[in-house]
Design an enzyme around this catalytic site. Structure first.
Site, mmCIF file in Angstrom:
data_model
loop_
_atom_site.group_PDB
_atom_site.id
_atom_site.type_symbol
_atom_site.label_atom_id
_atom_site.label_comp_id
_atom_site.label_asym_id
_atom_site.label_seq_id
_atom_site.Cartn_x
_atom_site.Cartn_y
_atom_site.Cartn_z
ATOM 1 N N GLU A 168 0.870 -1.174 0.000
ATOM 2 C CA GLU A 168 0.000 0.000 0.000
ATOM 3 C C GLU A 168 0.901 1.216 0.000
ATOM 4 O OE1 GLU A 168 -2.207 0.375 3.596
ATOM 5 O OE2 GLU A 168 -3.061 -1.604 3.374
ATOM 6 N N ASP A 202 -5.142 8.831 11.119
ATOM 7 C CA ASP A 202 -3.784 8.385 11.404
ATOM 8 C C ASP A 202 -3.274 8.849 12.751
ATOM 9 O OD1 ASP A 202 -2.848 6.805 9.138
ATOM 10 O OD2 ASP A 202 -3.263 8.614 7.980
ATOM 11 N N TYR A 230 -10.484 -4.452 3.657
ATOM 12 C CA TYR A 230 -9.549 -4.043 4.713
ATOM 13 C C TYR A 230 -10.338 -4.021 6.016
ATOM 14 C CZ TYR A 230 -5.674 -1.283 6.776
ATOM 15 O OH TYR A 230 -4.625 -0.823 7.540
#
Lengths: 259, 394
Positions: free
Chosen positions: A47, A58, A172
């Site tokens: 990725e 994040d 995912y």
């Protein structure tokens, strides 16, 4: 290689996908190409993150890496330039992971076109959920780019069905409710959630967030189709990129995670 | 026209651009809000606290001296008189009752100027919730007194050291906390920004400003005003004032953005200088570069220092329902001094942008009746203004 073919190949060998994340332009733009080539030797899929100034999902590590990359001048254009140079030199599929605004600004069509040209097989857009994805999916199908979506512990089964229906390549699965780079998580809840998801999709389900050790890689591999390591690789790069034998050590580190 | 639609869109703006983890929570919030909006008990409880606790209705004051000076008729909607000193308390009370209804005992919030943070800390203390407020390091420095106020009220102020260390980054950090603790935490957003249903919820809770003002001006003037003027950061005080006048087509809306150092320099004028983008969960106008990276905003008013703006404003702009103008730092300080000197009212620096704009409006609309939202009081800004004056003596 297509994402689908990669998972087929692994399945035949009875192996799980080992997936790594690397932000483009970190620690410097000129390093990304060699990092990708090095990672490709040990991973089944990479990725590549395109940095965004406000990465909502994040944690501190990837925030820091992103911010450094942006200071280095990492842009969507530069990313595709680099990926174009990697094309043909690696045998594993690449996917791009980013946030919606850089894609929107660049233009969805142009973005997908650039992906196609640089040989990237799939795209994940962190903040583009199912409900906002209609145009994106239509365009991605046209360019034959796999649309990878997220399922999380808070996703209901009914919603997961809809997500699975628009997903291509793999799903995912985010191990915990949280941002990238959590210290730890317990395997039991994702394992049981994934068992339920098996009933609604045949797509490979890969798990990411909070995976730091080879032991975790083995554990998570036992109930999923693939394991995604992100922050831990970023941390390794952050701590070791100045080392003379950095790429050699990175290669060895990836092997150690698989051991 | 009813905005937003079911998907949270105001025309082509708004939506829910959030990571998957937050989706179920937004759906739950939307469903709960739909329910309580019609619930008589909820509405009575909110009305009770707005009146008895916050001090509503606020007066609509005819600023006689300012009017004479400028040659227009200026009415000030005195949100500065509310408990905690700004309109932010209207929304904080509404949302804490919503959180209570949802059974969430932990409240998080972002704050720029600290006014929203103070309002949230206040209502959290009132309703016995724990409260964490994210605030940029730069704003903590600029608004020390508000930081102390929040602490006294029992909230924890968490400094945000990423990015520009202002409101944008505080907002990002609050969202990260929310993604992590979504099951037991309520995110009490302070402006008409963020993913649906927040822009709707915050606007609704702020419309008390416009509803009151509409009644009051009709009573005092026997007619509606020619103009509504309010500052626009995220957009909550302005939408609270504008929305109840939406169908009064002859009432012109003017939103005053922060031009900061200037429109060709660092500023916070997202509607004027921004491009369409997605920030903090909604599609709207965003200050950004050619590759979609968000630019740092600047305004001397910490509450306007944000590179995005509520999607409903983007919509008003697209249908030309409102006009957007911008006022520089320097001029806003002039507005701050002007109102203090002629009316004995020290306005918040955010609202000072709207006050200054009256000078420009007066030049082209002599005799007009203008209703201005005085969104907050300026006590919190005394240090900034003092510093600004000292720095710019010559």
């Amino acid at each position: 290689m297509r994402i689908r073919d990669k998972f087929e190949q692994l399945k035949k060998k009875n192996k799980k996908a080992f997936i790594g994340y690397v932000p483009f332009g970190f620690p410097k733009i000129k390093y990304t190409k060699d990092i990708i080539l090095t990672l490709a030797a040990g991973l089944d899929l990479i990725e590549v993150g395109i940095p965004f100034s406000d990465p909502l999902a994040d944690g501190p590590l990837i925030q820091r890496a992103t911010s450094l990359a942006l200071d280095e001048g990492a842009t969507v254009k530069e990313t595709f330039k680099c990926l174009g140079q990697v094309k043909g030199k690696i045998k594993i599929p690449l996917v791009v992971m980013t946030y919606y605004n850089p894609v929107l600004r660049f233009g969805m069509e142009k973005f997908l076109q650039s992906m196609k040209e640089s040989g990237v097989g799939g795209l994940m857009i962190v903040d583009l959920p199912l409900e906002e994805s209609k145009e994106y999916i239509k365009a991605a199908r046209r360019f034959d780019i796999d649309t990878v979506f997220f399922i999380t512990p808070t996703t209901s089964l009914e919603r997961a069905k809809k997500i699975a229906a628009i997903s291509r390549g793999f799903i995912y699965y985010i191990s915990i409710t949280g941002i990238t780079g959590p210290k730890d998580f317990s395997c039991a809840p994702p394992a049981s959630h994934i068992r339920r998801l098996r009933k609604i999709t045949k797509l490979p389900i890969c798990v990411g967030f909070g995976i730091h050790t080879s032991k975790q890689v083995r554990q998570v591999g036992s109930f999923s189709d693939g394991v995604i390591v992100g922050s831990r690789i970023v941390k390794f790069i952050e701590e070791n990129w100045r080392d003379k034998n950095f790429l050699g050590r990175l290669k060895a580190y990836i092997e150690s995670l698989k051991a | 026209m009813k905005v937003p639609d079911n998907r949270g869109y105001f025309g082509k703006f708004g939506g829910k651009f959030v990571p998957e983890t937050l989706f179920s929570c937004l759906e739950q919030l939307e469903a709960t809000y739909k329910k309580v909006k019609k619930d008589k008990k909820f509405r009575e409880e909110l009305a009770y606290y707005l009146k008895e606790y916050a001090g509503r209705p606020t007066s609509l004051y005819f600023a006689n001296n300012l009017s004479k000076l400028l040659g227009i008729r200026v009415y000030l909607k005195r949100e500065d008189l509310l408990h905690t000193g700004a309109h932010k308390i209207n929304n904080a009370l509404g949302q804490i009752l919503l959180a209570k209804f949802m059974g969430k005992k932990r409240i998080i919030a972002e704050t720029g100027a600290g006014q929203h943070g103070v309002a949230v800390a206040t209502v959290a203390s009132l309703f016995g919730c724990s409260c964490d407020v994210y605030m940029g390091q730069e704003d903590i420095r600029r608004q020390r007194m508000n930081v102390f106020r929040m602490k006294i009220l029992g909230a924890q102020v968490i400094p945000v050291k990423s990015g520009s260390r202002t409101l944008k980054d505080a907002c990002s950090e609050a969202i990260r906390d929310w993604v992590t603790n979504v099951r037991d935490t309520y995110y009490l957003i302070g402006s008409t920004v963020g993913p649906h249903p927040y822009p709707l919820i915050v606007r609704d809770f702020q419309t008390v400003i416009g509803k009151e003002a509409r009644r009051q001006i009709l009573k005092k003037e026997g007619k509606l005003p020619d103009y509504l003027v309010a500052c626009v950061g995220g957009g909550s005080n302005s939408l609270g004032l504008f929305y109840p006048f939406f169908n009064d087509k002859r009432v012109k809306f003017i939103g005053v953005e922060a031009a900061g150092f200037g429109l060709e320099d660092f500023n916070a004028a997202s509607l004027i200088k921004g491009k369409i983008g997605v920030l903090h969960g909604a599609k709207s106008y965003v200050l950004q570069d050619d590759f979609g990276q968000i630019k740092n905003a600047h305004s001397v008013a910490p509450g306007l220092d944000y590179p995005g703006v509520g999607p409903e404003h983007a919509f008003y702009k697209s249908i030309s329902r409102a006009q957007y103008v911008a006022v520089k730092d320097k001029a806003s300080i002039e507005g701050f001094k002007l109102l203090s000197e002629v009316e004995g009212i020290i306005p918040a620096l955010e609202a000072s942008h709207a006050i200054y704009y009256l000078k420009r409006l007066a030049a082209k609309a002599k005799g007009a009746t203008v209703l201005v939202c005085l969104s907050g009081r300026g006590d919190k800004d005394l240090e900034i203004v003092q510093e600004y004056i000292n720095k710019n003596k010559d």
